[in-house]
Design a protein around this motif. Structure first.
Motif, PDB file in Angstrom:
ATOM      1  N   ALA A 158     -55.377 -15.829  40.224  1.00  0.00           N
ATOM      2  CA  ALA A 158     -56.428 -15.135  40.699  1.00  0.00           C
ATOM      3  C   ALA A 158     -55.702 -13.630  41.549  1.00  0.00           C
ATOM      4  O   ALA A 158     -56.335 -12.576  41.489  1.00  0.00           O
ATOM      5  CB  ALA A 158     -57.276 -15.645  41.917  1.00  0.00           C
ATOM      6  N   ALA A 159     -54.587 -13.828  42.047  1.00  0.00           N
ATOM      7  CA  ALA A 159     -53.988 -12.763  42.702  1.00  0.00           C
ATOM      8  C   ALA A 159     -52.409 -13.038  42.549  1.00  0.00           C
ATOM      9  O   ALA A 159     -52.018 -14.282  42.164  1.00  0.00           O
ATOM     10  CB  ALA A 159     -54.037 -12.849  44.096  1.00  0.00           C
ATOM     11  N   ALA A 160     -51.619 -11.956  42.479  1.00  0.00           N
ATOM     12  CA  ALA A 160     -50.182 -12.124  42.136  1.00  0.00           C
ATOM     13  C   ALA A 160     -49.487 -13.008  43.224  1.00  0.00           C
ATOM     14  O   ALA A 160     -49.919 -13.124  44.182  1.00  0.00           O
ATOM     15  CB  ALA A 160     -49.517 -10.661  42.539  1.00  0.00           C
ATOM     16  N   ALA A 161     -48.911 -14.121  42.672  1.00  0.00           N
ATOM     17  CA  ALA A 161     -48.671 -15.229  43.590  1.00  0.00           C
ATOM     18  C   ALA A 161     -47.143 -15.663  42.828  1.00  0.00           C
ATOM     19  O   ALA A 161     -46.818 -15.660  41.827  1.00  0.00           O
ATOM     20  CB  ALA A 161     -49.521 -16.253  43.382  1.00  0.00           C
ATOM     21  N   TYR A 162     -46.356 -16.473  43.925  1.00  0.00           N
ATOM     22  CA  TYR A 162     -44.965 -17.186  43.497  1.00  0.00           C
ATOM     23  C   TYR A 162     -45.317 -18.466  43.705  1.00  0.00           C
ATOM     24  O   TYR A 162     -45.709 -18.938  44.913  1.00  0.00           O
ATOM     25  CB  TYR A 162     -43.923 -16.547  44.147  1.00  0.00           C
ATOM     26  N   ASP A 163     -45.080 -19.425  42.776  1.00  0.00           N
ATOM     27  CA  ASP A 163     -45.254 -20.882  42.998  1.00  0.00           C
ATOM     28  C   ASP A 163     -43.975 -21.524  43.419  1.00  0.00           C
ATOM     29  O   ASP A 163     -43.090 -21.449  42.356  1.00  0.00           O
ATOM     30  CB  ASP A 163     -45.836 -21.574  41.843  1.00  0.00           C
ATOM     31  N   ALA A 164     -43.555 -21.841  44.731  1.00  0.00           N
ATOM     32  CA  ALA A 164     -42.077 -22.030  45.078  1.00  0.00           C
ATOM     33  C   ALA A 164     -42.076 -23.254  44.385  1.00  0.00           C
ATOM     34  O   ALA A 164     -40.642 -23.767  44.184  1.00  0.00           O
ATOM     35  CB  ALA A 164     -42.236 -22.342  46.319  1.00  0.00           C
ATOM     36  N   GLU A 165     -42.872 -24.309  44.262  1.00  0.00           N
ATOM     37  CA  GLU A 165     -42.338 -25.564  43.487  1.00  0.00           C
ATOM     38  C   GLU A 165     -42.147 -25.403  42.152  1.00  0.00           C
ATOM     39  O   GLU A 165     -40.919 -25.939  41.675  1.00  0.00           O
ATOM     40  CB  GLU A 165     -43.603 -26.509  43.686  1.00  0.00           C
ATOM     41  N   ALA A 166     -42.944 -24.823  41.521  1.00  0.00           N
ATOM     42  CA  ALA A 166     -42.556 -24.519  40.048  1.00  0.00           C
ATOM     43  C   ALA A 166     -41.600 -23.351  39.526  1.00  0.00           C
ATOM     44  O   ALA A 166     -40.903 -23.138  38.591  1.00  0.00           O
ATOM     45  CB  ALA A 166     -43.636 -24.282  39.239  1.00  0.00           C
ATOM     46  N   GLU A 167     -41.426 -22.476  40.611  1.00  0.00           N
ATOM     47  CA  GLU A 167     -40.448 -21.336  40.500  1.00  0.00           C
ATOM     48  C   GLU A 167     -40.955 -20.259  39.650  1.00  0.00           C
ATOM     49  O   GLU A 167     -40.127 -20.013  38.622  1.00  0.00           O
ATOM     50  CB  GLU A 167     -38.899 -21.750  40.417  1.00  0.00           C
ATOM     51  N   THR A 168     -42.232 -20.048  39.546  1.00  0.00           N
ATOM     52  CA  THR A 168     -42.795 -19.243  38.826  1.00  0.00           C
ATOM     53  C   THR A 168     -43.637 -18.162  39.230  1.00  0.00           C
ATOM     54  O   THR A 168     -44.246 -18.330  40.238  1.00  0.00           O
ATOM     55  CB  THR A 168     -43.554 -19.956  37.733  1.00  0.00           C
ATOM     56  N   PHE A 169     -43.756 -17.004  38.617  1.00  0.00           N
ATOM     57  CA  PHE A 169     -44.726 -15.896  39.141  1.00  0.00           C
ATOM     58  C   PHE A 169     -45.883 -15.764  38.170  1.00  0.00           C
ATOM     59  O   PHE A 169     -45.844 -16.062  37.128  1.00  0.00           O
ATOM     60  CB  PHE A 169     -44.029 -14.469  38.981  1.00  0.00           C
ATOM     61  N   ALA A 170     -46.894 -15.347  38.756  1.00  0.00           N
ATOM     62  CA  ALA A 170     -48.226 -15.409  38.207  1.00  0.00           C
ATOM     63  C   ALA A 170     -49.068 -14.142  38.711  1.00  0.00           C
ATOM     64  O   ALA A 170     -49.101 -13.731  39.894  1.00  0.00           O
ATOM     65  CB  ALA A 170     -49.093 -16.643  38.319  1.00  0.00           C
ATOM     66  N   PHE A 171     -49.593 -13.461  37.771  1.00  0.00           N
ATOM     67  CA  PHE A 171     -50.535 -12.166  38.200  1.00  0.00           C
ATOM     68  C   PHE A 171     -51.742 -12.453  37.262  1.00  0.00           C
ATOM     69  O   PHE A 171     -52.067 -13.152  36.401  1.00  0.00           O
ATOM     70  CB  PHE A 171     -49.968 -10.948  37.150  1.00  0.00           C
ATOM     71  N   PRO A 172     -52.768 -11.388  37.937  1.00  0.00           N
ATOM     72  CA  PRO A 172     -54.186 -11.868  37.540  1.00  0.00           C
ATOM     73  C   PRO A 172     -54.362 -11.211  36.076  1.00  0.00           C
ATOM     74  O   PRO A 172     -55.471 -11.767  35.136  1.00  0.00           O
ATOM     75  CB  PRO A 172     -55.145 -11.160  38.376  1.00  0.00           C
ATOM     76  N   GLU A 173     -53.724 -10.209  35.572  1.00  0.00           N
ATOM     77  CA  GLU A 173     -53.821  -9.754  34.438  1.00  0.00           C
ATOM     78  C   GLU A 173     -52.411  -9.153  33.934  1.00  0.00           C
ATOM     79  O   GLU A 173     -51.306  -9.401  34.593  1.00  0.00           O
ATOM     80  CB  GLU A 173     -54.770  -8.589  34.294  1.00  0.00           C
ATOM     81  N   LEU A 174     -52.367  -8.666  32.726  1.00  0.00           N
ATOM     82  CA  LEU A 174     -51.080  -7.997  32.262  1.00  0.00           C
ATOM     83  C   LEU A 174     -50.526  -7.049  33.172  1.00  0.00           C
ATOM     84  O   LEU A 174     -51.400  -6.150  33.461  1.00  0.00           O
ATOM     85  CB  LEU A 174     -51.098  -7.412  30.769  1.00  0.00           C
ATOM     86  N   THR A 175     -49.226  -7.003  33.287  1.00  0.00           N
ATOM     87  CA  THR A 175     -48.747  -5.807  34.262  1.00  0.00           C
ATOM     88  C   THR A 175     -47.261  -5.413  33.586  1.00  0.00           C
ATOM     89  O   THR A 175     -47.076  -5.841  32.387  1.00  0.00           O
ATOM     90  CB  THR A 175     -48.155  -6.275  35.679  1.00  0.00           C
ATOM     91  N   ASP A 176     -46.734  -4.353  33.901  1.00  0.00           N
ATOM     92  CA  ASP A 176     -45.339  -3.965  33.048  1.00  0.00           C
ATOM     93  C   ASP A 176     -44.369  -4.999  33.635  1.00  0.00           C
ATOM     94  O   ASP A 176     -43.025  -4.607  33.300  1.00  0.00           O
ATOM     95  CB  ASP A 176     -45.133  -2.428  33.675  1.00  0.00           C
ATOM     96  N   TRP A 177     -44.506  -5.908  34.475  1.00  0.00           N
ATOM     97  CA  TRP A 177     -43.508  -7.052  34.621  1.00  0.00           C
ATOM     98  C   TRP A 177     -43.993  -8.433  33.743  1.00  0.00           C
ATOM     99  O   TRP A 177     -43.516  -9.446  34.075  1.00  0.00           O
ATOM    100  CB  TRP A 177     -43.453  -7.326  36.137  1.00  0.00           C
ATOM    101  N   SER A 178     -44.838  -8.197  33.011  1.00  0.00           N
ATOM    102  CA  SER A 178     -45.415  -9.288  32.260  1.00  0.00           C
ATOM    103  C   SER A 178     -44.582  -9.584  30.755  1.00  0.00           C
ATOM    104  O   SER A 178     -44.968  -9.349  29.768  1.00  0.00           O
ATOM    105  CB  SER A 178     -46.850  -9.262  31.810  1.00  0.00           C
ATOM    106  N   ASN A 179     -43.211  -9.794  31.183  1.00  0.00           N
ATOM    107  CA  ASN A 179     -42.381  -9.668  30.046  1.00  0.00           C
ATOM    108  C   ASN A 179     -42.678  -8.585  29.046  1.00  0.00           C
ATOM    109  O   ASN A 179     -43.054  -8.615  27.790  1.00  0.00           O
ATOM    110  CB  ASN A 179     -42.517 -10.985  29.324  1.00  0.00           C
ATOM    111  N   ALA A 180     -42.399  -7.560  29.497  1.00  0.00           N
ATOM    112  CA  ALA A 180     -42.944  -6.058  28.969  1.00  0.00           C
ATOM    113  C   ALA A 180     -41.556  -5.461  28.356  1.00  0.00           C
ATOM    114  O   ALA A 180     -40.542  -5.749  28.702  1.00  0.00           O
ATOM    115  CB  ALA A 180     -43.537  -5.262  29.910  1.00  0.00           C
ATOM    116  N   GLU A 181     -41.733  -4.714  27.190  1.00  0.00           N
ATOM    117  CA  GLU A 181     -40.864  -3.821  26.637  1.00  0.00           C
ATOM    118  C   GLU A 181     -39.708  -4.792  26.173  1.00  0.00           C
ATOM    119  O   GLU A 181     -38.280  -4.577  26.538  1.00  0.00           O
ATOM    120  CB  GLU A 181     -40.107  -2.884  27.744  1.00  0.00           C
ATOM    121  N   PHE A 182     -39.829  -5.886  25.233  1.00  0.00           N
ATOM    122  CA  PHE A 182     -38.793  -6.792  24.697  1.00  0.00           C
ATOM    123  C   PHE A 182     -38.719  -6.249  23.304  1.00  0.00           C
ATOM    124  O   PHE A 182     -39.563  -6.085  22.632  1.00  0.00           O
ATOM    125  CB  PHE A 182     -39.526  -8.142  24.745  1.00  0.00           C
TER     126      PHE A 182
END
Length: 525
Positions: free
Chosen positions: A242-266
């Motif tokens: 729902a909001a930009a967050a880091y899951d410390a247990e899973a060690e992953t980032f999540a965003f509510p929608e696509l961003t320029d950090w969503s594995n962009a420009e690969f």
């Protein structure tokens, strides 16, 4: 001049190598042998390796001369054999014939107790060259990545909830001619990293993904091979919340929608995945991926190429939005469950974030897929959109699952250029169900069965179910077709055959049948 795949990969490799220099060798060389490492494969070199790492200064190169260096310390401080934290302008060089053997699996639990190389931000301009990592003992899936790089993506809106480290990414990471074998978790994983160059990487017998990216940007990957990985060969996954967050247990980032950090420009080229327990490549929640020359062989499950989304409420553990700006070309998949699968798992209420893909496939060849060769579908009421294919070649023999053919289900505005399917058996080969505004330029379907088929009850090879759109040219070939066989079946939504069913219509511009004598071409039952 005609250029081969190898020419292309080597040119990218050279560019990545040059780009990865960064002046990282402008300082001195820290030789692990000078700090007491034996490299004989028997002695425990843990203390010597850690002492050499502690001696590194900006501009230095950590050198492993030829030899087998055994790291046996369990649960080392910092969680890794080699920890580079808040350091920049460094290189790690392995001479030819050098390897680092991780011999710190807990024998009682068969679990890993540390990563091998951990780069933790803030950090920048780090090059790994010729690194060879191998775990000495088999383990179950547990802690222990071969190479792990983690920083913080920089997005608008302030700090990311749950992230307690410095609010800065890791930048300018180069991996050249590296290999990871038998890691308890991922071969190489990058999280919150920008400006990545990977050339000549090999991941084999890992317990999780071979190469994984989460919340990264600006990456070039060339000449990567994954063999017998425990999960996806290559995964580009940024999660959704729902909001930009880091899951410390899973060690992953999540965003509510696509961003320029969503594995962009690969930019990805020259990828081979052989064996493995999941997908060849998984693209989920990505925002700009160009991939060419990808091969997948003998995957035990999943798809050669999986592009999917999943909203909260679905029966999956992870959530991610639909990927966009994905361009794939020269895809070759053989001996897998699916060739390419585009799957939307949206919520019950329409939400375009989970259904509106932007995926363009150039040329693909799928052979011996046990389920579908090409499948585009939504598993909820809202259809999936935004998929186009220029040329799809299928060689199939399956009589189970999707029968190895091409299938669209609960989709809108799918565009297929040339579809060529050669099948050994008279089974459904092209199925279009609950799909609107489909456009197919040409479909050529060939059944190779030459046995006596008069009493086989062969299935129609084309199924049009509650759909509309157009097929400009449809060619169906079966030299030994029985007279009772009907090549095309048209039914209403859900497959009902009632006379008043809302069938809609898929218009066929030109229909050419190269068959033996048949009684009817089309049936609605």
């Amino acid at each position: 001049m005609k250029h081969t795949r190898r020419d292309f990969c080597l040119s990218v490799f050279a560019a990545a190598l040059l780009a990865g220099c960064h002046g990282t060798t402008s300082g001195g060389t820290v030789n692990v042998r000078d700090h007491g490492a034996m490299g004989d494969g028997v002695s425990d070199d843990s203390a010597a390796i850690r002492a050499a790492v502690d001696a590194l200064e900006s501009g230095d190169t950590l050198l492993f001369p030829r030899g087998s260096y055994r790291f046996a310390e369990r649960n080392p401080d910092g969680g890794a054999a080699i920890l580079l934290s808040d350091k920049s302008d460094l290189a790690i060089d392995f001479e030819r014939g050098a390897e680092l053997v991780m011999d710190n699996v807990d024998p009682g639990t068969r679990t890993g107790t540390s990563h091998c190389i951990l780069i933790r931000g803030p950090a920048s301009r780090i090059a790994l060259r010729g690194v060879r990592i191998r775990w000495a003992a088999a383990s179950q899936r547990s802690m222990g990545d071969g190479i792990r790089v983690i920083g913080s993506p920089q997005i608008s809106g302030g700090p990311i909830a749950g992230w307690e480290g410095p609010q800065r990414p890791v930048r300018d990471i180069t991996l050249t001619d590296c290999a990871v074998r038998a890691s308890p978790q991922t071969g190489v994983i990058m999280i919150g990293v920008s400006d990545i160059r990977i050339a000549g990487l090999q991941s084999s017998d890992t317990r999780a993904d071979g190469l994984h990216f989460n919340a990264c940007r600006k990456a070039t990957i060339a000449d990567y091979t994954a063999v017998n990985t425990g999960d996806d060969g290559l995964a580009l996954v940024t999660y959704q919340s729902a909001a930009a967050a880091y899951d410390a247990e899973a060690e992953t980032f999540a965003f509510p929608e696509l961003t320029d950090w969503s594995n962009a420009e690969f930019g990805i080229s020259g990828i081979t995945v052989d064996g493995g327990r999941a997908n060849g490549i998984r693209i989920a929640g990505a925002n700009g991926v160009t991939m060419t020359e990808f091969e997948a062989r003998g995957l035990r499950s999943g798809a050669g190429v999986m592009v999917d989304s999943a909203a909260a409420g679905n029966d999956v553990d992870w959530h991610y939005v639909a990927s966009r700006k994905v361009m794939l070309d020269r895809i070759d998949v053989d001996g897998c469950e699916f060739g390419m699968h585009v799957l939307a798992r949206p919520p019950l209420e329409p939400d375009a974030r989970f259904t509106d893909f932007d995926v363009a496939l150039g040329t693909a060849t799928f052979r011996n897929c046990s389920n579908w060769s090409l499948r585009v579908e939504s598993d909820a009421r809202t259809p999936v959109t935004g998929v186009s294919v220029d040329r799809c070649l299928v060689e199939a023999r399956s009589t189970a699952g999707g029968n190895g053919g091409v299938g669209l289900a609960n989709a809108n505005s799918v565009e297929l250029g040339e579809v060529v399917i050669d099948h050994r058996t008279a089974v459904p080969m092209l199925t279009i169900a609950d799909t609107g505004r489909v456009q197919i330029r040409q479909a050529r379907l060939t059944i190779a069965n030459t046995e006596n088929t008069e009493n086989t009850g062969a299935s129609p090879c084309v199924g049009l179910i509650g759909s509309d759109g157009r097929i400009d040219e449809l060619v169906i070939r079966w030299e030994r077709s029985p007279a009772s066989w009907i090549p095309i079946r048209v039914t209403g939504r859900g497959g009902e055959c009632a006379a008043n069913a809302a069938i809609g219509g898929v218009t066929v511009g030109t229909l050419e049948l190269q068959t033996a004598s048949i009684t009817r071409r089309v049936t609605t039952c």
